[in-house]
Design an enzyme around this catalytic site. Structure first.
Site, PDB file in Angstrom:
ATOM      1  N   ARG A  58      97.979  52.632  27.802  1.00  0.00           N
ATOM      2  CA  ARG A  58      97.825  51.184  27.614  1.00  0.00           C
ATOM      3  C   ARG A  58      97.291  50.529  28.893  1.00  0.00           C
ATOM      4  O   ARG A  58      96.633  49.498  28.850  1.00  0.00           O
ATOM      5  CB  ARG A  58      99.161  50.536  27.188  1.00  0.00           C
ATOM      6  CG  ARG A  58      99.091  49.022  27.070  1.00  0.00           C
ATOM      7  CD  ARG A  58     100.166  48.433  26.169  1.00  0.00           C
ATOM      8  NE  ARG A  58     101.490  48.925  26.472  1.00  0.00           N
ATOM      9  CZ  ARG A  58     102.248  48.512  27.490  1.00  0.00           C
ATOM     10  NH1 ARG A  58     101.822  47.589  28.312  1.00  0.00           N
ATOM     11  NH2 ARG A  58     103.445  49.032  27.678  1.00  0.00           N
ATOM     12  N   TYR A 115      81.448  33.039  15.977  1.00  0.00           N
ATOM     13  CA  TYR A 115      82.045  34.078  15.132  1.00  0.00           C
ATOM     14  C   TYR A 115      83.395  33.544  14.644  1.00  0.00           C
ATOM     15  O   TYR A 115      84.111  32.868  15.395  1.00  0.00           O
ATOM     16  CB  TYR A 115      82.233  35.361  15.953  1.00  0.00           C
ATOM     17  CG  TYR A 115      82.838  36.464  15.133  1.00  0.00           C
ATOM     18  CD1 TYR A 115      82.066  37.188  14.237  1.00  0.00           C
ATOM     19  CD2 TYR A 115      84.190  36.751  15.214  1.00  0.00           C
ATOM     20  CE1 TYR A 115      82.623  38.177  13.452  1.00  0.00           C
ATOM     21  CE2 TYR A 115      84.753  37.751  14.427  1.00  0.00           C
ATOM     22  CZ  TYR A 115      83.959  38.453  13.554  1.00  0.00           C
ATOM     23  OH  TYR A 115      84.522  39.424  12.777  1.00  0.00           O
ATOM     24  N   ASP A 187      79.606  35.569  24.543  1.00  0.00           N
ATOM     25  CA  ASP A 187      79.712  36.639  23.542  1.00  0.00           C
ATOM     26  C   ASP A 187      78.297  37.173  23.336  1.00  0.00           C
ATOM     27  O   ASP A 187      77.447  36.510  22.745  1.00  0.00           O
ATOM     28  CB  ASP A 187      80.304  36.079  22.241  1.00  0.00           C
ATOM     29  CG  ASP A 187      80.521  37.160  21.181  1.00  0.00           C
ATOM     30  OD1 ASP A 187      79.825  38.199  21.246  1.00  0.00           O
ATOM     31  OD2 ASP A 187      81.372  36.966  20.294  1.00  0.00           O
ATOM     32  N   LYS A 212      79.821  46.654  16.941  1.00  0.00           N
ATOM     33  CA  LYS A 212      78.479  46.383  16.464  1.00  0.00           C
ATOM     34  C   LYS A 212      77.469  47.293  17.189  1.00  0.00           C
ATOM     35  O   LYS A 212      77.544  48.481  17.028  1.00  0.00           O
ATOM     36  CB  LYS A 212      78.178  44.892  16.640  1.00  0.00           C
ATOM     37  CG  LYS A 212      79.339  43.961  16.179  1.00  0.00           C
ATOM     38  CD  LYS A 212      79.613  44.013  14.700  1.00  0.00           C
ATOM     39  CE  LYS A 212      80.911  43.321  14.279  1.00  0.00           C
ATOM     40  NZ  LYS A 212      81.104  41.945  14.721  1.00  0.00           N
TER      41      LYS A 212
HETATM   42  C1  LIG Z   1      82.170  41.121  14.985  1.00  0.00           C
HETATM   43  C2  LIG Z   1      82.097  40.089  16.018  1.00  0.00           C
HETATM   44  C3  LIG Z   1      83.234  39.727  16.772  1.00  0.00           C
HETATM   45  C4  LIG Z   1      84.589  40.330  16.518  1.00  0.00           C
HETATM   46  O1  LIG Z   1      84.572  41.703  16.762  1.00  0.00           O
HETATM   47  P1  LIG Z   1      85.601  42.745  16.085  1.00  0.00           P
HETATM   48  O2  LIG Z   1      85.213  44.022  16.714  1.00  0.00           O
HETATM   49  O3  LIG Z   1      85.356  42.677  14.600  1.00  0.00           O
HETATM   50  O4  LIG Z   1      86.969  42.281  16.422  1.00  0.00           O
HETATM   51  C5  LIG Z   1      83.080  38.770  17.746  1.00  0.00           C
HETATM   52  N1  LIG Z   1      81.896  38.175  17.981  1.00  0.00           N
HETATM   53  C6  LIG Z   1      80.793  38.489  17.278  1.00  0.00           C
HETATM   54  C7  LIG Z   1      79.515  37.787  17.589  1.00  0.00           C
HETATM   55  C8  LIG Z   1      80.841  39.451  16.273  1.00  0.00           C
HETATM   56  O5  LIG Z   1      79.762  39.757  15.569  1.00  0.00           O
END
Ligand SMILES: *Cc1c(COP(=O)(O)O)cnc(C)c1O
Length: 396
Positions: A58, A115, A187, A212
Protein backbone atom coordinates in the site's frame (compact mmCIF):
# COMPACT_ATOMS: atom_id res chain seq x y z
CA UNK A 1 15.80 8.58 -18.73
CA UNK A 2 14.73 12.02 -19.78
CA UNK A 3 13.02 13.71 -22.68
CA UNK A 4 16.29 13.92 -24.58
CA UNK A 5 14.98 10.61 -25.91
CA UNK A 6 11.96 10.39 -28.17
CA UNK A 7 8.67 9.21 -26.61
CA UNK A 8 9.01 5.95 -28.58
CA UNK A 9 12.34 5.22 -26.85
CA UNK A 10 11.03 6.16 -23.41
CA UNK A 11 8.06 3.84 -24.00
CA UNK A 12 10.03 0.90 -25.37
CA UNK A 13 12.85 0.95 -22.84
CA UNK A 14 11.05 2.12 -19.75
CA UNK A 15 12.76 4.04 -17.03
CA UNK A 16 16.14 3.02 -15.67
CA UNK A 17 14.76 1.69 -12.40
CA UNK A 18 15.37 -2.00 -12.12
CA UNK A 19 13.56 -4.12 -9.60
CA UNK A 20 16.34 -5.51 -7.41
CA UNK A 21 19.21 -7.53 -8.70
CA UNK A 22 17.68 -9.55 -11.53
CA UNK A 23 18.59 -9.26 -15.18
CA UNK A 24 15.14 -10.10 -16.55
CA UNK A 25 14.35 -7.71 -19.39
CA UNK A 26 10.74 -7.61 -18.28
CA UNK A 27 10.42 -6.77 -14.60
CA UNK A 28 8.92 -9.52 -12.46
CA UNK A 29 5.53 -9.02 -10.83
CA UNK A 30 6.46 -8.59 -7.21
CA UNK A 31 3.38 -10.12 -5.66
CA UNK A 32 4.13 -9.47 -2.04
CA UNK A 33 2.06 -7.39 0.36
CA UNK A 34 5.05 -6.94 2.66
CA UNK A 35 8.86 -7.05 2.55
CA UNK A 36 11.30 -8.30 5.16
CA UNK A 37 14.15 -6.23 6.57
CA UNK A 38 17.56 -7.79 7.17
CA UNK A 39 18.10 -6.03 10.48
CA UNK A 40 16.74 -3.40 12.83
CA UNK A 41 18.55 -0.55 11.12
CA UNK A 42 17.18 -1.50 7.71
CA UNK A 43 13.67 -1.83 9.12
CA UNK A 44 13.89 1.64 10.65
CA UNK A 45 15.10 3.05 7.34
CA UNK A 46 12.31 1.32 5.38
CA UNK A 47 9.64 2.52 7.78
CA UNK A 48 10.70 6.15 7.62
CA UNK A 49 11.36 6.56 3.89
CA UNK A 50 8.74 8.20 1.67
CA UNK A 51 7.44 5.88 -1.07
CA UNK A 52 9.83 3.04 -0.25
CA UNK A 53 9.19 0.46 -2.98
CA UNK A 54 9.83 -2.57 -0.74
CA UNK A 55 8.17 -1.98 2.62
CA UNK A 56 4.42 -2.63 2.32
CA UNK A 57 2.58 -2.61 -1.02
CA UNK A 58 0.00 0.00 0.00
CA UNK A 59 3.03 2.29 0.55
CA UNK A 60 4.77 1.29 -2.67
CA UNK A 61 5.86 -1.64 -4.81
CA UNK A 62 8.77 -2.14 -7.23
CA UNK A 63 6.33 -2.06 -10.15
CA UNK A 64 4.69 1.16 -8.95
CA UNK A 65 8.17 2.69 -8.90
CA UNK A 66 8.83 1.58 -12.48
CA UNK A 67 5.53 2.92 -13.79
CA UNK A 68 6.02 6.19 -11.90
CA UNK A 69 9.51 6.75 -13.34
CA UNK A 70 8.27 6.08 -16.86
CA UNK A 71 5.32 8.45 -16.48
CA UNK A 72 7.58 11.25 -15.22
CA UNK A 73 9.72 10.84 -18.32
CA UNK A 74 6.71 10.73 -20.65
CA UNK A 75 5.17 13.83 -19.10
CA UNK A 76 8.44 15.68 -19.68
CA UNK A 77 9.17 15.89 -15.95
CA UNK A 78 12.67 16.01 -14.55
CA UNK A 79 13.83 12.69 -13.05
CA UNK A 80 15.48 14.52 -10.13
CA UNK A 81 12.74 16.94 -9.17
CA UNK A 82 9.51 15.24 -10.33
CA UNK A 83 7.80 12.04 -9.31
CA UNK A 84 4.53 10.17 -9.73
CA UNK A 85 2.05 8.03 -7.84
CA UNK A 86 0.00 5.23 -9.34
CA UNK A 87 -3.49 4.57 -8.05
CA UNK A 88 -6.20 1.93 -8.34
CA UNK A 89 -8.23 4.05 -10.81
CA UNK A 90 -8.36 7.44 -12.44
CA UNK A 91 -10.93 8.53 -9.87
CA UNK A 92 -8.51 7.27 -7.21
CA UNK A 93 -5.93 9.71 -8.61
CA UNK A 94 -8.37 12.63 -8.77
CA UNK A 95 -9.77 11.95 -5.29
CA UNK A 96 -6.23 11.71 -3.96
CA UNK A 97 -5.32 15.15 -5.34
CA UNK A 98 -8.50 16.80 -4.06
CA UNK A 99 -8.54 15.19 -0.62
CA UNK A 100 -4.77 15.46 -0.28
CA UNK A 101 -4.56 19.20 -0.96
CA UNK A 102 -7.85 20.70 0.24
CA UNK A 103 -9.26 21.51 3.65
CA UNK A 104 -12.49 23.08 4.92
CA UNK A 105 -12.77 26.73 3.90
CA UNK A 106 -10.67 26.36 0.75
CA UNK A 107 -11.84 27.58 -2.64
CA UNK A 108 -11.56 25.55 -5.84
CA UNK A 109 -12.12 26.67 -9.42
CA UNK A 110 -13.06 23.95 -11.91
CA UNK A 111 -14.97 23.57 -15.18
CA UNK A 112 -18.72 23.30 -15.74
CA UNK A 113 -17.80 20.30 -17.86
CA UNK A 114 -15.76 17.46 -16.37
CA UNK A 115 -15.56 13.70 -16.36
CA UNK A 116 -18.62 12.70 -14.35
CA UNK A 117 -16.80 11.49 -11.25
CA UNK A 118 -14.83 14.74 -11.03
CA UNK A 119 -18.01 16.79 -11.57
CA UNK A 120 -19.60 14.95 -8.63
CA UNK A 121 -16.66 15.92 -6.42
CA UNK A 122 -17.23 19.62 -7.18
CA UNK A 123 -21.03 19.48 -6.95
CA UNK A 124 -21.47 17.19 -3.94
CA UNK A 125 -18.47 15.75 -2.16
CA UNK A 126 -16.21 18.75 -1.67
CA UNK A 127 -19.06 21.08 -0.55
CA UNK A 128 -19.94 18.43 2.07
CA UNK A 129 -16.47 18.97 3.55
CA UNK A 130 -16.73 22.76 3.49
CA UNK A 131 -14.81 23.38 0.28
CA UNK A 132 -16.32 26.06 -1.98
CA UNK A 133 -16.29 25.28 -5.71
CA UNK A 134 -16.74 27.78 -8.53
CA UNK A 135 -17.38 26.26 -11.96
CA UNK A 136 -16.51 28.14 -15.14
CA UNK A 137 -16.88 27.76 -18.91
CA UNK A 138 -13.50 26.21 -19.71
CA UNK A 139 -13.30 27.93 -23.11
CA UNK A 140 -13.54 31.44 -21.59
CA UNK A 141 -10.22 32.68 -20.16
CA UNK A 142 -11.95 35.78 -18.74
CA UNK A 143 -14.29 33.52 -16.77
CA UNK A 144 -11.24 31.81 -15.26
CA UNK A 145 -9.73 35.25 -14.52
CA UNK A 146 -12.86 36.35 -12.64
CA UNK A 147 -13.17 33.07 -10.73
CA UNK A 148 -9.54 32.64 -9.57
CA UNK A 149 -9.24 35.02 -6.62
CA UNK A 150 -7.04 35.48 -3.52
CA UNK A 151 -7.79 32.42 -1.40
CA UNK A 152 -8.27 30.07 -4.35
CA UNK A 153 -6.25 27.00 -3.45
CA UNK A 154 -6.70 24.71 -6.44
CA UNK A 155 -7.63 25.16 -10.12
CA UNK A 156 -8.76 22.01 -11.91
CA UNK A 157 -8.71 21.63 -15.69
CA UNK A 158 -9.53 18.80 -18.08
CA UNK A 159 -8.60 19.18 -21.75
CA UNK A 160 -9.80 17.92 -24.16
CA UNK A 161 -12.84 17.40 -21.96
CA UNK A 162 -15.15 14.42 -21.85
CA UNK A 163 -17.29 14.10 -23.99
CA UNK A 164 -17.45 17.36 -25.99
CA UNK A 165 -13.70 17.71 -26.76
CA UNK A 166 -13.75 21.39 -25.69
CA UNK A 167 -10.31 22.69 -24.66
CA UNK A 168 -8.85 24.71 -21.79
CA UNK A 169 -5.99 27.16 -22.35
CA UNK A 170 -3.47 25.49 -20.04
CA UNK A 171 -0.76 28.15 -20.09
CA UNK A 172 -3.35 30.92 -19.64
CA UNK A 173 -5.14 29.26 -16.73
CA UNK A 174 -1.91 28.13 -15.04
CA UNK A 175 -0.57 31.71 -15.15
CA UNK A 176 -3.77 33.06 -13.57
CA UNK A 177 -3.56 30.43 -10.84
CA UNK A 178 0.12 31.07 -10.14
CA UNK A 179 -0.59 34.79 -9.73
CA UNK A 180 -2.94 33.89 -6.83
CA UNK A 181 -0.65 31.20 -5.36
CA UNK A 182 -3.08 28.48 -6.40
CA UNK A 183 -2.01 25.10 -7.78
CA UNK A 184 -3.20 23.96 -11.20
CA UNK A 185 -4.24 20.37 -11.95
CA UNK A 186 -4.84 18.96 -15.42
CA UNK A 187 -6.70 15.75 -16.22
CA UNK A 188 -4.62 14.73 -19.24
CA UNK A 189 -6.47 11.47 -19.92
CA UNK A 190 -7.92 12.36 -23.34
CA UNK A 191 -4.66 13.70 -24.77
CA UNK A 192 -2.15 11.30 -23.20
CA UNK A 193 1.41 12.57 -22.61
CA UNK A 194 2.23 11.78 -26.23
CA UNK A 195 -0.07 14.59 -27.42
CA UNK A 196 0.08 17.06 -24.53
CA UNK A 197 2.47 17.73 -21.66
CA UNK A 198 0.73 20.06 -19.20
CA UNK A 199 3.81 20.45 -16.95
CA UNK A 200 5.44 22.35 -19.80
CA UNK A 201 2.53 24.81 -19.79
CA UNK A 202 2.94 25.60 -16.09
CA UNK A 203 0.51 23.03 -14.67
CA UNK A 204 1.56 21.66 -11.24
CA UNK A 205 -0.10 18.25 -11.21
CA UNK A 206 -1.12 15.97 -14.07
CA UNK A 207 -3.70 13.26 -13.41
CA UNK A 208 -4.59 10.32 -15.63
CA UNK A 209 -7.13 7.62 -15.89
CA UNK A 210 -4.55 5.00 -16.91
CA UNK A 211 -7.57 2.81 -17.70
CA UNK A 212 -7.64 4.67 -21.01
CA UNK A 213 -4.66 5.38 -23.33
CA UNK A 214 -1.85 4.60 -20.84
CA UNK A 215 -3.05 1.03 -20.27
CA UNK A 216 -4.52 1.02 -23.74
CA UNK A 217 -6.10 -2.45 -23.86
CA UNK A 218 -9.38 -2.11 -21.94
CA UNK A 219 -8.13 -4.65 -19.41
CA UNK A 220 -7.10 -2.71 -16.30
CA UNK A 221 -8.49 0.05 -14.12
CA UNK A 222 -5.68 2.35 -12.98
CA UNK A 223 -4.72 5.98 -12.43
CA UNK A 224 -1.69 8.20 -11.92
CA UNK A 225 -0.59 11.61 -10.63
CA UNK A 226 2.60 13.33 -11.82
CA UNK A 227 4.13 16.46 -10.29
CA UNK A 228 7.00 17.94 -8.31
CA UNK A 229 8.60 15.61 -5.81
CA UNK A 230 7.46 17.85 -2.93
CA UNK A 231 3.82 17.66 -4.00
CA UNK A 232 4.01 13.93 -4.72
CA UNK A 233 5.58 13.27 -1.29
CA UNK A 234 2.76 15.24 0.33
CA UNK A 235 0.09 13.40 -1.66
CA UNK A 236 1.64 10.05 -0.80
CA UNK A 237 0.91 10.77 2.87
CA UNK A 238 -2.76 10.96 1.92
CA UNK A 239 -2.58 7.99 -0.44
CA UNK A 240 -1.47 5.61 2.30
CA UNK A 241 -4.59 6.70 4.24
CA UNK A 242 -7.01 6.51 1.29
CA UNK A 243 -5.61 3.15 0.25
CA UNK A 244 -6.44 3.32 -3.48
CA UNK A 245 -3.43 1.10 -4.23
CA UNK A 246 -2.83 -0.40 -7.66
CA UNK A 247 -2.38 -4.18 -7.53
CA UNK A 248 1.05 -5.46 -8.65
CA UNK A 249 -0.56 -7.41 -11.50
CA UNK A 250 -2.34 -4.31 -12.82
CA UNK A 251 0.84 -2.25 -12.43
CA UNK A 252 2.59 -4.86 -14.56
CA UNK A 253 -0.14 -4.69 -17.22
CA UNK A 254 0.11 -0.90 -17.16
CA UNK A 255 3.86 -1.12 -17.70
CA UNK A 256 3.23 -3.54 -20.58
CA UNK A 257 0.69 -1.10 -22.06
CA UNK A 258 3.12 1.82 -21.80
CA UNK A 259 5.65 -0.02 -23.98
CA UNK A 260 3.49 0.70 -27.05
CA UNK A 261 1.86 3.98 -25.95
CA UNK A 262 3.61 6.20 -28.49
CA UNK A 263 2.95 3.77 -31.34
CA UNK A 264 -0.69 3.33 -30.43
CA UNK A 265 -1.36 7.04 -29.94
CA UNK A 266 0.19 7.83 -33.32
CA UNK A 267 -2.28 5.43 -34.96
CA UNK A 268 -5.24 6.72 -32.87
CA UNK A 269 -4.35 10.29 -33.91
CA UNK A 270 -4.04 9.57 -37.63
CA UNK A 271 -7.09 7.33 -37.89
CA UNK A 272 -9.39 9.57 -35.83
CA UNK A 273 -8.42 12.69 -37.77
CA UNK A 274 -9.01 10.95 -41.13
CA UNK A 275 -12.40 9.65 -39.97
CA UNK A 276 -13.41 12.98 -38.43
CA UNK A 277 -12.59 14.75 -41.72
CA UNK A 278 -14.62 12.19 -43.68
CA UNK A 279 -17.54 12.25 -41.22
CA UNK A 280 -17.91 16.03 -41.32
CA UNK A 281 -18.49 15.77 -45.09
CA UNK A 282 -21.40 13.34 -44.70
CA UNK A 283 -24.89 14.82 -45.22
CA UNK A 284 -26.37 12.87 -42.29
CA UNK A 285 -23.81 14.36 -39.88
CA UNK A 286 -24.58 17.76 -38.42
CA UNK A 287 -21.22 18.47 -36.80
CA UNK A 288 -18.04 16.71 -35.67
CA UNK A 289 -15.99 17.99 -32.74
CA UNK A 290 -12.37 16.83 -32.75
CA UNK A 291 -9.49 19.13 -31.75
CA UNK A 292 -7.60 18.29 -34.93
CA UNK A 293 -10.35 19.55 -37.25
CA UNK A 294 -9.92 23.07 -38.62
CA UNK A 295 -13.65 23.50 -37.86
CA UNK A 296 -13.10 22.93 -34.08
CA UNK A 297 -13.84 26.30 -32.43
CA UNK A 298 -10.53 26.08 -30.52
CA UNK A 299 -8.34 24.50 -33.20
CA UNK A 300 -5.84 27.38 -32.95
CA UNK A 301 -5.43 26.68 -29.22
CA UNK A 302 -5.12 22.95 -29.93
CA UNK A 303 -2.19 23.69 -32.24
CA UNK A 304 -0.37 25.65 -29.55
CA UNK A 305 -0.71 23.15 -26.71
CA UNK A 306 -1.11 19.73 -28.37
CA UNK A 307 1.20 17.88 -30.74
CA UNK A 308 -1.51 15.38 -31.78
CA UNK A 309 -5.23 15.36 -31.22
CA UNK A 310 -6.18 11.93 -29.90
CA UNK A 311 -8.68 9.28 -30.87
CA UNK A 312 -11.88 10.63 -29.32
CA UNK A 313 -14.48 12.69 -31.18
CA UNK A 314 -17.98 13.95 -30.53
CA UNK A 315 -20.25 13.31 -33.53
CA UNK A 316 -23.58 15.13 -33.78
CA UNK A 317 -25.97 13.11 -35.96
CA UNK A 318 -28.77 14.85 -37.89
CA UNK A 319 -32.27 13.87 -36.79
CA UNK A 320 -32.21 13.93 -32.99
CA UNK A 321 -31.99 11.31 -30.25
CA UNK A 322 -33.50 8.42 -32.26
CA UNK A 323 -31.26 8.98 -35.26
CA UNK A 324 -28.17 8.93 -33.00
CA UNK A 325 -29.47 5.82 -31.32
CA UNK A 326 -29.98 4.01 -34.67
CA UNK A 327 -26.51 5.04 -35.83
CA UNK A 328 -24.82 3.66 -32.71
CA UNK A 329 -26.78 0.39 -32.80
CA UNK A 330 -25.98 -0.15 -36.50
CA UNK A 331 -22.20 0.03 -35.98
CA UNK A 332 -20.56 -3.39 -35.95
CA UNK A 333 -16.84 -2.65 -35.39
CA UNK A 334 -16.97 -0.07 -32.60
CA UNK A 335 -18.49 -1.84 -29.62
CA UNK A 336 -21.10 -0.02 -27.60
CA UNK A 337 -19.32 0.35 -24.28
CA UNK A 338 -18.19 3.07 -21.90
CA UNK A 339 -14.46 3.89 -21.62
CA UNK A 340 -12.06 4.93 -24.37
CA UNK A 341 -8.44 4.98 -25.37
CA UNK A 342 -7.92 1.26 -25.97
CA UNK A 343 -7.06 -0.72 -29.08
CA UNK A 344 -10.73 -1.54 -29.80
CA UNK A 345 -12.97 1.27 -31.03
CA UNK A 346 -15.79 2.06 -28.60
CA UNK A 347 -18.90 4.15 -29.10
CA UNK A 348 -21.54 5.56 -26.74
CA UNK A 349 -24.70 7.54 -27.27
CA UNK A 350 -23.86 10.27 -24.78
CA UNK A 351 -27.42 11.32 -23.90
CA UNK A 352 -28.38 7.69 -23.19
CA UNK A 353 -25.26 7.17 -21.09
CA UNK A 354 -25.89 10.21 -18.87
CA UNK A 355 -29.70 9.96 -18.69
CA UNK A 356 -29.45 8.16 -15.35
CA UNK A 357 -27.34 10.88 -13.71
CA UNK A 358 -28.33 14.19 -15.38
CA UNK A 359 -31.64 15.77 -16.30
CA UNK A 360 -32.19 17.48 -19.67
CA UNK A 361 -31.20 20.90 -18.33
CA UNK A 362 -27.97 19.59 -16.78
CA UNK A 363 -27.11 17.92 -20.09
CA UNK A 364 -27.78 21.14 -21.97
CA UNK A 365 -25.43 23.03 -19.61
CA UNK A 366 -22.80 20.31 -20.04
CA UNK A 367 -23.09 20.68 -23.82
CA UNK A 368 -24.36 17.12 -24.34
CA UNK A 369 -26.78 17.20 -27.27
CA UNK A 370 -29.45 14.46 -27.48
CA UNK A 371 -27.99 13.49 -30.87
CA UNK A 372 -24.31 13.43 -29.84
CA UNK A 373 -22.23 10.27 -30.11
CA UNK A 374 -18.80 9.80 -28.53
CA UNK A 375 -16.51 7.68 -30.68
CA UNK A 376 -13.16 6.45 -29.39
CA UNK A 377 -11.24 5.36 -32.47
CA UNK A 378 -9.14 2.26 -31.83
CA UNK A 379 -6.23 0.91 -33.87
CA UNK A 380 -8.29 -1.11 -36.37
CA UNK A 381 -7.79 -0.35 -40.07
CA UNK A 382 -9.10 3.12 -40.86
CA UNK A 383 -10.76 1.86 -44.08
CA UNK A 384 -12.66 -0.83 -42.17
CA UNK A 385 -13.91 1.71 -39.65
CA UNK A 386 -14.92 4.14 -42.39
CA UNK A 387 -16.87 1.41 -44.23
CA UNK A 388 -18.67 0.51 -41.00
CA UNK A 389 -19.51 4.17 -40.25
CA UNK A 390 -20.80 4.53 -43.83
CA UNK A 391 -23.15 1.52 -43.58
CA UNK A 392 -24.39 2.69 -40.16
CA UNK A 393 -25.21 6.13 -41.60
CA UNK A 394 -27.52 4.51 -44.16
CA UNK A 395 -29.78 3.44 -41.25
CA UNK A 396 -30.08 6.95 -39.79
C1 LIG B 1 -12.26 7.54 -17.28
C2 LIG B 1 -11.88 8.90 -16.87
C3 LIG B 1 -11.66 9.22 -15.52
C4 LIG B 1 -11.87 8.22 -14.41
O1 LIG B 1 -10.98 7.15 -14.55
P1 LIG B 1 -11.27 5.67 -13.94
O2 LIG B 1 -10.03 4.95 -14.29
O3 LIG B 1 -12.50 5.16 -14.64
O4 LIG B 1 -11.50 5.84 -12.49
C5 LIG B 1 -11.27 10.50 -15.22
N1 LIG B 1 -11.11 11.44 -16.17
C6 LIG B 1 -11.32 11.17 -17.47
C7 LIG B 1 -11.13 12.26 -18.47
C8 LIG B 1 -11.70 9.90 -17.88
O5 LIG B 1 -11.92 9.63 -19.16
Amino acid sequence: MNRAFSPETVCAQGAPVRAGDDSALVPPIVYSATFAARDAAEFAAMASQSRHSRYYTRYGNPLHEQVAAQLVALEGGDADSHDALVTASGMGAISLVLLGLLKAGDHVVAQTNHYMGSAKHFAELLPRFGVRCTLVDQTDLDAWRRAIVPGTRLVVTETPVNPTCALTDLAGVAALARAQDALTVCDNTFASPINQQPLGHGVDLVVHSATKYLGGHHDITAGAVVGSRALIDALWQTQICLGATLSPMDAWLLLRGLRTLALRVRQHNASALALARWLEQQPKIERVFHPGLESHPQHALARTQMTGYGGVMNIVVRGGYDAASRFVHALTLPRQAVSLGGVESLVVHAAAMWAGTMNDEQMRVAGIAPNAVRLSVGVEGTQDLQADLAQALTTV
